[in-house]
Design a protein around this motif. Structure first.
Motif, mmCIF file in Angstrom:
data_model
loop_
_atom_site.group_PDB
_atom_site.id
_atom_site.type_symbol
_atom_site.label_atom_id
_atom_site.label_comp_id
_atom_site.label_asym_id
_atom_site.label_seq_id
_atom_site.Cartn_x
_atom_site.Cartn_y
_atom_site.Cartn_z
ATOM 1 N N GLU A 110 -18.579 -39.065 3.106
ATOM 2 C CA GLU A 110 -18.124 -37.531 2.837
ATOM 3 C C GLU A 110 -18.611 -37.431 1.098
ATOM 4 O O GLU A 110 -17.726 -36.901 0.402
ATOM 5 C CB GLU A 110 -16.445 -37.718 2.897
ATOM 6 N N CYS A 111 -19.488 -38.062 0.652
ATOM 7 C CA CYS A 111 -19.998 -37.738 -0.576
ATOM 8 C C CYS A 111 -20.546 -36.210 -0.825
ATOM 9 O O CYS A 111 -21.044 -35.753 0.242
ATOM 10 C CB CYS A 111 -21.325 -38.571 -0.991
ATOM 11 N N SER A 112 -20.329 -35.849 -1.842
ATOM 12 C CA SER A 112 -20.787 -34.328 -2.181
ATOM 13 C C SER A 112 -22.120 -33.893 -2.010
ATOM 14 O O SER A 112 -22.875 -32.900 -2.022
ATOM 15 C CB SER A 112 -20.286 -33.527 -3.066
ATOM 16 N N ARG A 113 -23.143 -35.237 -2.852
ATOM 17 C CA ARG A 113 -24.354 -34.901 -3.148
ATOM 18 C C ARG A 113 -24.919 -36.460 -3.263
ATOM 19 O O ARG A 113 -24.361 -37.597 -3.422
ATOM 20 C CB ARG A 113 -24.712 -34.070 -4.007
ATOM 21 N N VAL A 114 -26.468 -36.516 -3.054
ATOM 22 C CA VAL A 114 -27.061 -37.511 -3.607
ATOM 23 C C VAL A 114 -28.125 -36.913 -4.569
ATOM 24 O O VAL A 114 -28.803 -36.101 -4.481
ATOM 25 C CB VAL A 114 -27.968 -37.964 -2.117
ATOM 26 N N TYR A 115 -28.234 -37.801 -5.421
ATOM 27 C CA TYR A 115 -29.284 -37.562 -6.579
ATOM 28 C C TYR A 115 -29.773 -38.756 -7.157
ATOM 29 O O TYR A 115 -29.471 -40.084 -6.767
ATOM 30 C CB TYR A 115 -28.581 -36.806 -7.727
ATOM 31 N N TRP A 116 -31.004 -38.490 -7.701
ATOM 32 C CA TRP A 116 -31.812 -39.675 -8.292
ATOM 33 C C TRP A 116 -32.780 -38.877 -9.325
ATOM 34 O O TRP A 116 -32.749 -37.767 -9.556
ATOM 35 C CB TRP A 116 -32.594 -40.184 -7.239
ATOM 36 N N SER A 117 -33.487 -39.939 -10.147
ATOM 37 C CA SER A 117 -34.280 -39.460 -11.104
ATOM 38 C C SER A 117 -35.681 -40.184 -11.099
ATOM 39 O O SER A 117 -35.763 -41.152 -10.428
ATOM 40 C CB SER A 117 -33.751 -39.768 -12.583
ATOM 41 N N THR A 118 -36.831 -39.513 -11.443
ATOM 42 C CA THR A 118 -37.946 -40.440 -11.712
ATOM 43 C C THR A 118 -38.760 -39.849 -13.014
ATOM 44 O O THR A 118 -38.324 -39.266 -13.526
ATOM 45 C CB THR A 118 -38.867 -40.236 -10.260
ATOM 46 N N HIS A 119 -39.549 -40.645 -13.108
ATOM 47 C CA HIS A 119 -40.499 -40.408 -14.433
ATOM 48 C C HIS A 119 -41.311 -39.310 -13.987
ATOM 49 O O HIS A 119 -41.861 -39.028 -13.167
ATOM 50 C CB HIS A 119 -41.479 -41.623 -14.461
ATOM 51 N N GLU A 120 -41.232 -38.487 -15.113
ATOM 52 C CA GLU A 120 -42.092 -37.084 -15.045
ATOM 53 C C GLU A 120 -43.605 -37.426 -14.651
ATOM 54 O O GLU A 120 -44.183 -36.556 -13.856
ATOM 55 C CB GLU A 120 -42.111 -36.437 -16.297
ATOM 56 N N THR A 121 -44.256 -38.486 -14.784
ATOM 57 C CA THR A 121 -45.597 -38.860 -14.556
ATOM 58 C C THR A 121 -45.764 -39.310 -13.139
ATOM 59 O O THR A 121 -47.003 -39.472 -12.756
ATOM 60 C CB THR A 121 -46.220 -39.927 -15.732
ATOM 61 N N ASN A 122 -44.706 -39.540 -12.227
ATOM 62 C CA ASN A 122 -44.790 -39.911 -11.077
ATOM 63 C C ASN A 122 -45.074 -38.945 -10.204
ATOM 64 O O ASN A 122 -44.018 -38.594 -9.472
ATOM 65 C CB ASN A 122 -43.323 -40.839 -10.739
ATOM 66 N N ALA A 123 -46.386 -38.441 -10.359
ATOM 67 C CA ALA A 123 -46.734 -37.127 -9.355
ATOM 68 C C ALA A 123 -46.516 -37.520 -7.920
ATOM 69 O O ALA A 123 -46.063 -36.585 -7.128
ATOM 70 C CB ALA A 123 -48.127 -36.871 -9.780
ATOM 71 N N THR A 124 -46.875 -38.561 -7.441
ATOM 72 C CA THR A 124 -46.931 -38.828 -6.005
ATOM 73 C C THR A 124 -45.531 -38.724 -5.369
ATOM 74 O O THR A 124 -45.383 -38.043 -4.566
ATOM 75 C CB THR A 124 -47.587 -40.281 -5.740
ATOM 76 N N ALA A 125 -44.478 -39.442 -6.263
ATOM 77 C CA ALA A 125 -43.249 -39.474 -5.797
ATOM 78 C C ALA A 125 -42.536 -37.944 -5.902
ATOM 79 O O ALA A 125 -41.884 -37.722 -4.981
ATOM 80 C CB ALA A 125 -42.189 -40.345 -6.714
ATOM 81 N N ARG A 126 -42.879 -37.521 -7.092
ATOM 82 C CA ARG A 126 -42.617 -36.148 -7.161
ATOM 83 C C ARG A 126 -42.782 -35.196 -6.224
ATOM 84 O O ARG A 126 -42.245 -34.024 -5.657
ATOM 85 C CB ARG A 126 -42.739 -35.352 -8.895
#
Length: 149
Positions: A110-126
């Motif tokens: 019952e979590c309200s969301r999942v969030y994460w961050s990545t480096h702005e240069t990580n184009a493949t992941a983004r």
């Protein structure tokens, strides 16, 4: 076929290699073995910090680490802290499957969301992240703290 599940004691060596690869990818200094041990112990306890692994043909090819914390404006939230796929398994749906598994795990609790961050240069992941989640435009800041002496 990709299978997702909790990491078992037999996965420790492969997990250690993938986690070292993750840290190297981001140019982090060598992680002391004590921190790998601490993380592994936490993942095996599965109470404060959690981990899932992705396997293809019985081989661990991806990992994710995550935790839950309170929110001031919603139910608890799940922070997906680390996500890494072995180079030879990239582009085969491993990261997408791991993200979906974390979202399912968080939804069951019952979590309200999942969030994460990545480096702005990580184009493949983004490119993947833009397909599976909303980029809400927040910028991450941090202050590195020295441990007390």
């Amino acid at each position: 076929m990709i299978t997702i599940g909790r990491l078992t004691p037999d996965d420790r060596t492969a997990w250690r290699e993938l986690f070292a690869g993750y840290n190297a990818f981001y140019g982090r200094p060598e992680v002391p073995e004590a921190l790998f041990d601490r993380a592994w112990t936490e993942f095996q306890a599965d109470t404060r910090m959690h981990a899932l692994g992705a396997k293809a043909d019985g081989k661990l090819v991806g990992i994710t680490h995550f935790l839950v914390h309170p929110s001031t404006t919603a139910a608890d939230v799940c922070y997906l802290q680390d996500l890494f796929t072995a180079p030879e398994a990239r582009g085969k749906g491993v990261a997408r499957a791991l993200i979906a598994a974390v979202a399912d795990w968080a939804r069951e609790r019952e979590c309200s969301r999942v969030y994460w961050s990545t480096h702005e240069t990580n184009a493949t992941a983004r490119a993947l992240y833009d397909k599976v989640a909303d980029n809400r435009g927040f910028i991450l800041y941090q202050i590195a703290l020295q441990p007390p002496r």
